[in-house]
Write a protein that holds these residues in place. Structure first.
Motif, PDB file in Angstrom:
ATOM      1  N   THR A 114       0.846  -1.195   0.000  1.00 58.96           N
ATOM      2  CA  THR A 114       0.000   0.000   0.000  1.00 58.96           C
ATOM      3  C   THR A 114       0.879   1.242   0.000  1.00 58.96           C
ATOM      4  O   THR A 114       1.840   1.340   0.768  1.00 58.96           O
ATOM      5  CB  THR A 114      -0.917   0.017   1.231  1.00 58.96           C
ATOM      6  N   PHE A 115       0.558   2.177  -0.866  1.00 58.12           N
ATOM      7  CA  PHE A 115       1.330   3.412  -0.947  1.00 58.12           C
ATOM      8  C   PHE A 115       1.231   4.185   0.365  1.00 58.12           C
ATOM      9  O   PHE A 115       0.143   4.435   0.883  1.00 58.12           O
ATOM     10  CB  PHE A 115       0.802   4.272  -2.096  1.00 58.12           C
ATOM     11  N   ASP A 116       2.372   4.551   0.913  1.00 66.33           N
ATOM     12  CA  ASP A 116       2.460   5.332   2.142  1.00 66.33           C
ATOM     13  C   ASP A 116       3.055   6.688   1.799  1.00 66.33           C
ATOM     14  O   ASP A 116       4.245   6.781   1.481  1.00 66.33           O
ATOM     15  CB  ASP A 116       3.333   4.607   3.163  1.00 66.33           C
ATOM     16  N   PRO A 117       2.255   7.767   1.835  1.00 64.17           N
ATOM     17  CA  PRO A 117       2.782   9.083   1.451  1.00 64.17           C
ATOM     18  C   PRO A 117       3.907   9.569   2.345  1.00 64.17           C
ATOM     19  O   PRO A 117       4.695  10.437   1.951  1.00 64.17           O
ATOM     20  CB  PRO A 117       1.547   9.998   1.550  1.00 64.17           C
ATOM     21  N   GLY A 118       4.009   9.007   3.550  1.00 62.48           N
ATOM     22  CA  GLY A 118       5.080   9.400   4.443  1.00 62.48           C
ATOM     23  C   GLY A 118       6.391   8.717   4.131  1.00 62.48           C
ATOM     24  O   GLY A 118       7.464   9.207   4.493  1.00 62.48           O
ATOM     25  N   ASN A 146      -7.328   6.243   2.955  1.00 63.92           N
ATOM     26  CA  ASN A 146      -7.479   5.115   2.050  1.00 63.92           C
ATOM     27  C   ASN A 146      -6.932   5.538   0.693  1.00 63.92           C
ATOM     28  O   ASN A 146      -7.658   6.074  -0.136  1.00 63.92           O
ATOM     29  CB  ASN A 146      -8.955   4.717   1.955  1.00 63.92           C
ATOM     30  N   THR A 147      -5.649   5.289   0.463  1.00 59.03           N
ATOM     31  CA  THR A 147      -4.994   5.876  -0.708  1.00 59.03           C
ATOM     32  C   THR A 147      -5.411   5.231  -2.024  1.00 59.03           C
ATOM     33  O   THR A 147      -5.364   5.873  -3.075  1.00 59.03           O
ATOM     34  CB  THR A 147      -3.463   5.767  -0.589  1.00 59.03           C
ATOM     35  N   ASN A 148      -5.806   3.955  -1.979  1.00 57.38           N
ATOM     36  CA  ASN A 148      -6.127   3.222  -3.209  1.00 57.38           C
ATOM     37  C   ASN A 148      -5.012   3.353  -4.253  1.00 57.38           C
ATOM     38  O   ASN A 148      -5.268   3.480  -5.457  1.00 57.38           O
ATOM     39  CB  ASN A 148      -7.471   3.672  -3.779  1.00 57.38           C
ATOM     40  N   LEU A 149      -3.798   3.321  -3.748  1.00 52.13           N
ATOM     41  CA  LEU A 149      -2.595   3.298  -4.573  1.00 52.13           C
ATOM     42  C   LEU A 149      -1.701   2.183  -4.053  1.00 52.13           C
ATOM     43  O   LEU A 149      -1.590   1.989  -2.839  1.00 52.13           O
ATOM     44  CB  LEU A 149      -1.846   4.633  -4.492  1.00 52.13           C
ATOM     45  N   LEU A 150      -1.087   1.457  -4.957  1.00 50.57           N
ATOM     46  CA  LEU A 150      -0.180   0.378  -4.583  1.00 50.57           C
ATOM     47  C   LEU A 150       1.192   0.601  -5.213  1.00 50.57           C
ATOM     48  O   LEU A 150       1.299   1.192  -6.293  1.00 50.57           O
ATOM     49  CB  LEU A 150      -0.718  -0.984  -5.056  1.00 50.57           C
ATOM     50  N   LEU A 191      -2.485  15.573  -3.430  1.00 52.79           N
ATOM     51  CA  LEU A 191      -2.622  17.010  -3.673  1.00 52.79           C
ATOM     52  C   LEU A 191      -1.391  17.811  -3.249  1.00 52.79           C
ATOM     53  O   LEU A 191      -0.972  18.728  -3.975  1.00 52.79           O
ATOM     54  CB  LEU A 191      -3.881  17.550  -2.981  1.00 52.79           C
ATOM     55  N   PRO A 192      -0.759  17.506  -2.104  1.00 48.90           N
ATOM     56  CA  PRO A 192       0.436  18.276  -1.724  1.00 48.90           C
ATOM     57  C   PRO A 192       1.563  18.204  -2.760  1.00 48.90           C
ATOM     58  O   PRO A 192       2.382  19.132  -2.835  1.00 48.90           O
ATOM     59  CB  PRO A 192       0.863  17.630  -0.399  1.00 48.90           C
ATOM     60  N   ARG A 193       1.613  17.134  -3.547  1.00 50.02           N
ATOM     61  CA  ARG A 193       2.666  16.976  -4.553  1.00 50.02           C
ATOM     62  C   ARG A 193       2.223  17.462  -5.936  1.00 50.02           C
ATOM     63  O   ARG A 193       3.038  17.483  -6.862  1.00 50.02           O
ATOM     64  CB  ARG A 193       3.056  15.491  -4.666  1.00 50.02           C
ATOM     65  N   ALA A 194       0.964  17.839  -6.082  1.00 53.16           N
ATOM     66  CA  ALA A 194       0.421  18.166  -7.400  1.00 53.16           C
ATOM     67  C   ALA A 194       0.685  19.614  -7.776  1.00 53.16           C
ATOM     68  O   ALA A 194      -0.227  20.440  -7.854  1.00 53.16           O
ATOM     69  CB  ALA A 194      -1.071  17.854  -7.426  1.00 53.16           C
TER      70      ALA A 194
END
Length: 267
Positions: A114-118, A146-150, A191-194
């Motif tokens: 699971t993608f962890d933004p941290g 719930n990032t729904n990114l892997l 969004l913070p990276r967009a």
């Protein structure tokens, strides 16, 4: 990003074994095995949002695939009428019985994380593309919770688009929804990276042609569309989905302004 898999069409498989429920999903998706020998994350038409979630999954997932995002293979998964009779859990047995027939499944990405933004950083341009895309299809479910990114094979994969196309749960005033900003973008995990939203706007609009939208809408099974009885024919419903997506695409500045403002509020 390139326009890939333009001729892709989902295969159909038969579910042979219910392996286990995936409790992290609110609609009780399951890990299942099919007659092609592969494992899939199975989404049931008998779950909470019923066929609407499967419709959104096909449209959102296949649009994402066609503009070049990594998306697990989507297949149509058939549940035999006798499937699940031996299941001991009553809730699961009821779900299986109410889902007999055609369902949806995504190829299981074994050992994906699971993608962890941290812990992981996404390229700002890719982050901007994903935020733009989710604002276009009104996907409310790509949040920090719930990032729904892997992460699979060191690449970012998009999953779970069943919470997209919010308008089709009420169906009325779809034109208003098409021309509305997307307030939920403020909760988007990327969004913070967009930082490149304005740059990606033109590129995304060039990739998402009317032909691409038409191709994807033709993939949705008529029986799923007709199950909700929103329209008399499946083609009528497809025309609404078609008009919604194309109108929203033509007026992307509406949700783009909202996304940029939400990002400024974060930083």
């Amino acid at each position: 990003m390139s326009n890939t898999n333009s001729l892709y069409s989902p295969r159909q498989v038969n579910v042979t074994r219910y392996v286990m429920p995936l409790r992290e999903g609110g609609s009780l998706p399951a890990l299942a095995e099919a007659d092609d020998g592969f494992n899939y994350v199975l989404k049931f038409k008998g779950a909470g949002q019923r066929e609407k979630a499967l419709i959104a999954e096909v449209i959102g997932g296949e649009l994402a695939r066609r503009v070049g995002f990594k998306v697990p293979e989507i297949v149509f998964a058939n549940l035999d009428s006798a499937f699940g009779n031996s299941e001991g859990d009553e809730e699961i047995q009821d779900l299986l019985k109410s889902s007999q027939g055609l369902n949806l499944a995504l190829h299981f990405l074994s050992k994906a994380m699971t993608f962890d933004p941290g812990a992981s950083k996404v390229d700002e341009y890719l982050a901007s593309q994903i935020v733009w895309f989710d604002a276009w299809i009104t996907n409310v479910d790509r949040t920090f919770r719930n990032t729904n990114l892997l992460i699979w094979n060191r690449e970012l994969w998009l999953i779970d688009h069943g919470a997209s196309l919010v308008f089709h749960h009420s169906w009325d005033n779809w034109e208003k929804h098409a021309l509305s900003p997307f307030a939920m973008v403020q909760d988007h995990v990327l969004l913070p990276r967009a930082s490149e939203l304005d740059r990606v706007d033109a590129e995304m609009k060039s990739l998402i042609t009317h032909e691409v939208i038409d191709q994807v809408l033709e993939l949705v099974p008529d029986e799923w569309i007709l199950a909700s009885r929103d329209t008399e024919t499946a083609q009528e419903a497809r025309e609404v989905y078609d008009s919604f997506l194309k109108m929203r695409l033509a007026h992307s500045h509406v949700f783009l302004i909202q996304a940029n403002d939400a990002r400024k509020a974060l930083i």
